[in-house]
Design a protein around this motif. Structure first.
Motif, mmCIF file in Angstrom:
data_model
loop_
_atom_site.group_PDB
_atom_site.id
_atom_site.type_symbol
_atom_site.label_atom_id
_atom_site.label_comp_id
_atom_site.label_asym_id
_atom_site.label_seq_id
_atom_site.Cartn_x
_atom_site.Cartn_y
_atom_site.Cartn_z
ATOM 1 N N GLY A 136 0.819 -1.208 0.000
ATOM 2 C CA GLY A 136 0.000 0.000 0.000
ATOM 3 C C GLY A 136 0.850 1.254 0.000
ATOM 4 N N SER A 137 1.991 1.198 0.681
ATOM 5 C CA SER A 137 2.877 2.359 0.755
ATOM 6 C C SER A 137 3.507 2.669 -0.594
ATOM 7 C CB SER A 137 3.974 2.113 1.794
ATOM 8 O OG SER A 137 3.402 1.853 3.048
ATOM 9 N N GLY A 138 3.788 1.618 -1.368
ATOM 10 C CA GLY A 138 4.340 1.845 -2.702
ATOM 11 C C GLY A 138 3.353 2.590 -3.585
ATOM 12 N N ALA A 154 1.533 7.903 -5.975
ATOM 13 C CA ALA A 154 0.445 8.869 -6.133
ATOM 14 C C ALA A 154 0.797 10.204 -5.500
ATOM 15 C CB ALA A 154 -0.838 8.304 -5.519
ATOM 16 N N SER A 155 1.419 10.174 -4.324
ATOM 17 C CA SER A 155 1.786 11.413 -3.623
ATOM 18 C C SER A 155 2.799 12.231 -4.422
ATOM 19 C CB SER A 155 2.359 11.084 -2.243
ATOM 20 O OG SER A 155 1.408 10.441 -1.435
ATOM 21 N N GLU A 156 3.814 11.535 -4.954
ATOM 22 C CA GLU A 156 4.849 12.245 -5.710
ATOM 23 C C GLU A 156 4.285 12.854 -6.986
ATOM 24 O OE1 GLU A 156 8.063 9.564 -6.346
ATOM 25 O OE2 GLU A 156 8.863 9.802 -4.300
ATOM 26 N N ARG A 157 3.420 12.127 -7.674
ATOM 27 C CA ARG A 157 2.860 12.646 -8.924
ATOM 28 C C ARG A 157 1.893 13.801 -8.664
ATOM 29 N NH1 ARG A 157 3.694 9.856 -13.502
ATOM 30 N NH2 ARG A 157 1.662 10.322 -14.432
ATOM 31 N N ILE A 205 7.502 1.346 8.023
ATOM 32 C CA ILE A 205 8.029 0.856 6.754
ATOM 33 C C ILE A 205 7.758 1.817 5.589
ATOM 34 C CG2 ILE A 205 7.618 -0.917 4.986
ATOM 35 C CD1 ILE A 205 7.782 -2.984 7.147
ATOM 36 N N PRO A 206 6.549 2.416 5.505
ATOM 37 C CA PRO A 206 6.329 3.377 4.416
ATOM 38 C C PRO A 206 7.340 4.516 4.422
ATOM 39 C CG PRO A 206 4.257 2.797 5.435
ATOM 40 C CD PRO A 206 5.313 2.180 6.273
ATOM 41 N N ASP A 207 7.589 5.089 5.614
ATOM 42 C CA ASP A 207 8.567 6.172 5.722
ATOM 43 C C ASP A 207 9.954 5.694 5.309
ATOM 44 O OD1 ASP A 207 6.864 8.264 6.964
ATOM 45 O OD2 ASP A 207 6.711 6.803 8.565
ATOM 46 N N ALA A 208 10.299 4.464 5.714
ATOM 47 C CA ALA A 208 11.625 3.939 5.408
ATOM 48 C C ALA A 208 11.831 3.789 3.905
ATOM 49 C CB ALA A 208 11.834 2.594 6.107
ATOM 50 N N PHE A 209 10.877 3.178 3.219
ATOM 51 C CA PHE A 209 11.024 2.965 1.780
ATOM 52 C C PHE A 209 11.031 4.291 1.013
ATOM 53 C CE2 PHE A 209 9.905 -1.445 2.691
ATOM 54 C CZ PHE A 209 10.759 -2.110 1.818
ATOM 55 N N VAL A 210 10.133 5.209 1.410
ATOM 56 C CA VAL A 210 10.079 6.510 0.733
ATOM 57 C C VAL A 210 11.395 7.257 0.903
ATOM 58 C CG1 VAL A 210 8.993 8.786 0.787
ATOM 59 C CG2 VAL A 210 7.577 6.742 0.852
#
Length: 343
Positions: A21-23, A28-31, A232-237
């Motif tokens: 879900g984070s991916g 979407a956030s970046e675009r 994990i979302p923060d880590a990957f981003v």
């Protein structure tokens, strides 16, 4: 043993769901940030940070509303904040092809505003203990946090949004966003949030059941397992941004995410529950540790405006020391903070 294996599997699968879900959320956030022509630091500190903090917000809401475990939600957010401030910058510093660079906006605005956020949340907890004290036989200082008190940190976050908005006024974008369809990206963003909620529910259930199986308070599992899983979302981003040479975005995401966690996620749990009892005897030491970790990162980023690999390793060692301490404190091996673990 079967129960341990089942809930370990649930925790792993839930973490994988959050990662997926984070991916979707990150893309979407970046675009959307490119489409609305937001500057890099605002993109990292607001759009990506709030998006990647959705697991923490979901943890507070689900643990409070569904399971009646407000303290688990708070523990997960404090643990996540420590993970974000120590582990993620360290991973970014170690995975970056060059030394991780910061800038003055990051150090003097984002980091210092985050330190104010920690102070305001601590002040809010102290007001709860002073003006709405709750008797406790264990001797711990407790207070009832009301909806009015919960509005204090939320008001500060509104100020933070206003300050970031001012930065967008003078920004001139130099990227082509003609191929971005905002409706589709908002739809993808909504889908990613639903996926993350499913994963968070699994993590919260795993934490509660681990507490029952091992006879330990859910606080311990919230501040370790749930905290790491929701971070994990923060880590990957952040790691991906660091590897792409966008060090400012990677650290801004961490600081912005923590600011959102403290000023919004915890108060939202109170707004949902109506009131919540806060153990100031537990909250104060945790806020002190969070403040110390923030100061350490602040000093590391300020030296030559870089985070070196040696400093990155030092952050990982300090986080490992915290995990060891909170574990032995919970199991009664040491008793440096008498009110830990919370009853």
């Amino acid at each position: 043993m079967t129960g341990i294996l089942i809930w370990t599997l649930v925790a792993i699968v839930s973490t994988a769901i959050i990662w997926k879900g984070s991916g979707l959320l990150e893309r979407a956030s970046e675009r959307l940030s490119l489409y609305y022509e937001l500057p890099e630091i605002v993109q990292g500190a607001i759009v990506v940070a709030v998006g990647s903090s959705f697991p923490e917000l979901s943890t507070t809401v689900i643990s409070t509303l569904v399971h009646g475990e407000f303290e688990l939600g708070v523990a997960a957010i404090v643990g996540s904040a420590l993970f974000n401030i120590m582990v993620i910058p360290a991973l970014c510093g170690l995975s970056s092809h060059e030394q991780l660079r910061s800038n003055r906006d990051l150090v003097y605005k984002e980091a210092q505003f985050y330190m104010i956020a920690v102070a305001v949340l601590t002040l809010t907890f102290s007001f709860a203990a002073i003006y709405h004290p709750v008797a406790d036989d264990s001797g711990a200082i407790k207070g009832e946090m009301t909806r009015w008190l919960a509005l204090m940190p939320i008001a500060l976050y509104a100020l933070y949004i206003f300050v970031q908005y001012q930065d967008t006024l003078d920004h001139e974008a130099d990227t082509d966003a003609s191929d971005i369809r905002p409706g589709r990206e908002w739809g993808m963003l909504a889908l990613s949030l639903v996926v993350i909620v499913v994963g968070v529910e699994g993590l919260v259930r795993a934490a509660i059941n681990f507490g029952d199986i091992f006879g330990t308070p859910s606080f311990l599992w919230g501040i370790t397992v749930v905290a790491a899983g929701t971070s994990i979302p923060d880590a990957f981003v952040s790691v991906r941004a660091a590897r792409d040479g966008r060090g400012v975005t990677s650290i801004a995401n961490v600081l912005g995410s923590n600011t959102f966690d403290l000023l919004v996620c915890i108060p939202v749990g109170v707004l949902i529950a109506g009131t919540a009892v806060i153990s100031f005897s537990v909250a104060a030491p945790m806020m002190a540790i969070l403040t110390l970790a923030t100061i350490i990162l602040f000093l590391m980023m300020r030296t030559q405006m870089i985070l070196s690999r040696v400093e990155s390793v030092a952050l990982l060692v300090l986080y490992a020391a915290f995990i060891i301490w909170i574990s032995v404190e919970t199991f009664g091996v040491v008793d440096w903070v008498p009110s830990l673990p919370p009853a």
